[in-house]
Enzyme design. Sequence first.
Site, mmCIF file in Angstrom:
data_model
loop_
_atom_site.group_PDB
_atom_site.id
_atom_site.type_symbol
_atom_site.label_atom_id
_atom_site.label_comp_id
_atom_site.label_asym_id
_atom_site.label_seq_id
_atom_site.Cartn_x
_atom_site.Cartn_y
_atom_site.Cartn_z
ATOM 1 N N TYR A 65 1.446 0.545 -21.024
ATOM 2 C CA TYR A 65 2.270 -0.271 -20.130
ATOM 3 C C TYR A 65 3.503 -0.722 -20.912
ATOM 4 C CZ TYR A 65 -1.578 -0.841 -16.719
ATOM 5 O OH TYR A 65 -2.569 -0.636 -15.788
ATOM 6 N N LEU A 215 -2.596 -3.873 -3.394
ATOM 7 C CA LEU A 215 -1.513 -4.451 -2.591
ATOM 8 C C LEU A 215 -0.471 -3.415 -2.197
ATOM 9 C CD1 LEU A 215 -0.753 -7.851 -4.379
ATOM 10 C CD2 LEU A 215 -2.283 -7.403 -2.466
#
Length: 289
Positions: A65, A215
């Site tokens: 990341y 989401l």
Amino acid sequence: MTTAASAGTWTLGDRTVNRIGFGAMRLTGSAAFHGGTPSERDRVIGVLRRAVEFGVNHIDTAAFYFSSLRSANELINSALAPYPDDLVIATKVGPGRDPSGQWLPMARPDQLRGQVEENLRQLGRDHLDVVNLRLLTGVGSVAEHFGALAQLRDAGLIRHLGLSGVTDTQLDEARRIAPVVCVQNRYGLDIGRQNDELVRVCGEQGIAFVPFFALTGVGREAGGVADSAAVVSVAQAYGVTPAQVRLAWTLHRGPHVLAIPGTGNPDHLVENLAAGALRLSAEDLTALG
């Protein structure tokens, strides 16, 4: 202010965590290595600290990341070290990226130790709470990779093991090698529903299920909240946001399901935590499908 404890707790191995945690991928800004808007360092460090202040004690991250300007692990280290005793940091190994951001092939079993040590250095820790073996498409047997991680667990570098992007067959294979405390797969109200059965199986076996992209839906790394008329209708009825409805639906899938919404926005952090107190009715769940 609703805290992360509003949705209850779950035990990862020997560590108790609140069911609403925090995903670190968004801390670096755009998921694309080049382009997008870089995150503001002071702002996201403030989000991390505020998350912990409001009860978040489960953070999901990975050494891969990172963007051209930011590293999620370095931001976590800067914001939170020395770490609270109750904080559980889960990371992932298997995939990797070179310094320019290009994806590398799946790590070989003998390369996993280097990835584990990379996470240790970046996070400034002498052990990792949870390490998930993230499988890429086309991987069959997990025995050699998971066996290598089990050896690192025995050596004290890792406390608990998990899996990501797996099938029920791969989960069974891994459990014959070492205990599995969590499974991370793509799953949400309108994506990844082929994992409904895996969610059920994990619950029966006492394994946490930690969905990603819950989401964003088909948007995935692009971020944002997936659009749905049913979700908007329920959100309007409760006076909440569509994201909060999606998180509440996720948590309703079982007491072993953990949410790890990520954000670099302090207002969105507050909204995400408040979703833990949203109780959907049976009629709501039917309408949402």
